[in-house]
Design an enzyme around this catalytic site. Structure first.
Site, PDB file in Angstrom:
ATOM      1  N   ASN A   3      28.099  34.561   3.425  1.00  0.00           N
ATOM      2  CA  ASN A   3      26.899  33.995   4.056  1.00  0.00           C
ATOM      3  C   ASN A   3      25.736  34.954   3.863  1.00  0.00           C
ATOM      4  OD1 ASN A   3      24.947  32.887   5.676  1.00  0.00           O
ATOM      5  ND2 ASN A   3      26.235  32.668   7.478  1.00  0.00           N
TER       6      ASN A   3
ATOM      7  N   HIS B 191      23.908  25.093   3.079  1.00  0.00           N
ATOM      8  CA  HIS B 191      23.935  26.454   3.588  1.00  0.00           C
ATOM      9  C   HIS B 191      25.371  26.946   3.749  1.00  0.00           C
ATOM     10  CE1 HIS B 191      22.936  29.970   5.949  1.00  0.00           C
ATOM     11  NE2 HIS B 191      23.677  29.535   6.945  1.00  0.00           N
TER      12      HIS B 191
ATOM     13  N   HIS C  77      22.352  16.515  -6.637  1.00  0.00           N
ATOM     14  CA  HIS C  77      22.962  17.802  -6.346  1.00  0.00           C
ATOM     15  C   HIS C  77      22.725  18.160  -4.873  1.00  0.00           C
ATOM     16  CE1 HIS C  77      23.290  18.308 -10.706  1.00  0.00           C
ATOM     17  NE2 HIS C  77      22.024  17.940 -10.764  1.00  0.00           N
TER      18      HIS C  77
ATOM     19  N   HIS D  88      14.260  21.419  15.305  1.00  0.00           N
ATOM     20  CA  HIS D  88      14.511  22.584  16.156  1.00  0.00           C
ATOM     21  C   HIS D  88      15.052  22.096  17.497  1.00  0.00           C
ATOM     22  CE1 HIS D  88      14.130  26.426  18.074  1.00  0.00           C
ATOM     23  NE2 HIS D  88      13.492  26.973  17.051  1.00  0.00           N
TER      24      HIS D  88
ATOM     25  N   CYS E  46      -4.239  24.422   1.340  1.00  0.00           N
ATOM     26  CA  CYS E  46      -5.496  24.933   1.875  1.00  0.00           C
ATOM     27  C   CYS E  46      -6.194  25.904   0.923  1.00  0.00           C
ATOM     28  CB  CYS E  46      -5.253  25.638   3.210  1.00  0.00           C
ATOM     29  SG  CYS E  46      -4.610  24.562   4.511  1.00  0.00           S
TER      30      CYS E  46
END
Length: 454
Positions: A385, A352, A348, A263, A198
């Site tokens: 983490n 997480h 690759h 989600h 935008c």
């Protein structure tokens, strides 16, 4: 008299339909058009296609100009061992809870070393002040180094997109006369890309940063579901520049090809599998339920189902379709669902580093090799983490090892509470020289990988 009544010859209109001159002109025109077709049609078509391609490049291509990582700054972070974490907790939790934390850390695949902020005043007196200071240390340090390395003036940045943890998600602070507002999770890539589409023609590139700020949310009670987060979450952060200006293409490192975000917040089990709440004594902490792995597996399945058609080769898609028809239409017993080979689509994998169990589950479901899982496991071991920034530490590991070659495709997979799963697909625009890689692995990369015992 007859000659006087006849119409003069100069008033007669020529018959062009049968005129020899018209036929001659038509033939000459046809020969001219055919002989000059290259100039009249083909070249304009090439120009139009080129303009269309440049327009698509200008508005759709998103590249990483550079990235910087930060995990300590100004001496305000302490490098402590895992036993010290348990020792500090001994003053606020029961001996049974301390023993539980030690067992979790022994099986978590995390090193005893940890970067912790504000350790001298643990537990912190003010969670907000601690979270603010921790976020400022990591974010401002990483962003400041990024601006210095790239030579970009902060005033030229067209927009900011930051992700911090829950406790600092409302944080707004000023540093070096720049105002940074925090936003949420893996959607930052999509927001950054849409923002570039935008505004990039009138503004500069977008700066994106992500971090984990866990110190302020350390749990000081005896609820075991909340003590797990004390053992896994650590501070860390990364900052990078996104641009889709054609002038930045030559200096960029990666091109963003796809982003997919799923989600599952409507599902109560997914929503409560990792939730911040108070215990029976009113002490705040993040509860991690036993349903987490099942929820994460379901979220990953839905995410890769949406990503697969965008990245998988036709052969894998056909095999998946045939398997689906056999199972659903013909209902042949004993036919298991076909899992596409994503190793054919990516070079690759940056998964997480949410925990050892998360990495084991992804490795099993995607049938990945130890070499492909190495960046994720080593990041979990050294940095634990660090939330959304962990996937950038993993990419930095691959860079420091000299694995990134021009044209390689990288798949980043991230998870978040809610429950969310996000995927980002990148293509390397150039070969990354490990000798020139400026990342937190550069000084220690020769010591990795290490053997992590079960």
């Amino acid at each position: 008299m007859a000659s006087q009544n006849s119409t003069p010859s100069y008033h007669k209109q020529p018959n062009f339909l049968f005129s020899d001159q018209l036929k001659t002109y038509t033939k000459l025109s046809y020969n001219f058009v055919i002989s000059k077709s290259v100039y009249l049609f083909i070249i304009p078509a090439i120009l139009c296609a080129s303009i269309h391609h440049l327009s698509a490049l200008y508005f759709d291509q998103t590249t990483i100009t550079d990235q910087l990582y930060k995990y300590y700054a100004n001496g305000r972070c302490s490098f402590m061992v895992g036993d010290t974490i348990c020792q500090r907790l001994e003053t606020v939790v029961s001996p049974e809870s301390i023993e539980f934390c030690r067992k979790v850390m022994e099986k978590s695949g995390v090193s005893e070393n940890a970067f912790v902020y504000g350790w001298n005043e643990f537990p912190p007196k003010s969670g907000f002040d601690c979270g603010r200071g921790e976020a400022e240390t990591v974010i401002c340090g990483a962003v400041g180094d990024l601006m210095a390395k790239t030579g970009v003036n902060p005033r030229d940045i067209g927009g900011y997109s930051e992700y911090l943890d829950v406790q600092s998600s409302a944080l707004t602070f000023r540093h070096d006369r720049k105002q940074i507002q925090t936003q949420r999770r893996c959607a930052e890539l999509q927001l950054g890309r849409h923002g570039l589409q935008c505004w990039s023609h009138c503004c500069g590139p977008r700066q994106m940063a992500s971090t984990e700020s866990p110190t302020s949310s350390y749990y000081v009670g005896d609820d075991r579901s909340k003590l797990i987060s004390n053992c896994l979450f650590r501070m860390g952060g990364a900052a990078l520049l996104l641009s889709n200006r054609s002038s930045d293409h030559q200096i960029s490192k990666y091109e963003l090809k796809h982003t997919v975000r799923t989600h599952h917040g409507a599902d109560d089990k997914a929503y409560t599998c990792a939730l911040q709440e108070v215990d029976n004594e009113g002490k705040l902490g993040v509860s991690i339920s036993k349903d987490l792995m099942g929820v994460a597996g379901k979220a990953l399945k839905v995410n890769i189902s949406a990503l697969g058609p965008l990245v998988l080769p036709i052969s894998e898609q056909l095999l998946f379709l045939v398997n689906y028809i056999v199972r659903k239409l013909f209902k042949i017993k004993g036919t298991s669902p076909y899992v596409p080979d994503f190793k054919l689509a990516f070079n690759h994998f940056c998964i997480h580093a949410g925990g050892k169990a998360v990495l084991n589950e992804v490795e099993k479901n995607l049938n990945l090799t130890k070499w492909q899982m190495e960046p994720s496991r080593m990041t979990l071991y050294r940095y634990s983490n660090t939330s959304s920034s962990s996937i950038w530490y993993e990419l930095a590991y691959a860079e420091a090892k000299g694995r990134i070659q021009k044209g390689d495709r990288i798949w980043q997979i991230a998870f978040g509470t809610g429950f969310k799963c996000g995927s980002a697909v990148w293509r390397a625009l150039r070969t990354i020289d490990p000798a020139r890689a400026d990342n937190p692995w550069s000084d220690v990369i020769d010591h990795f990988p290490i053997n992590i015992s079960n």
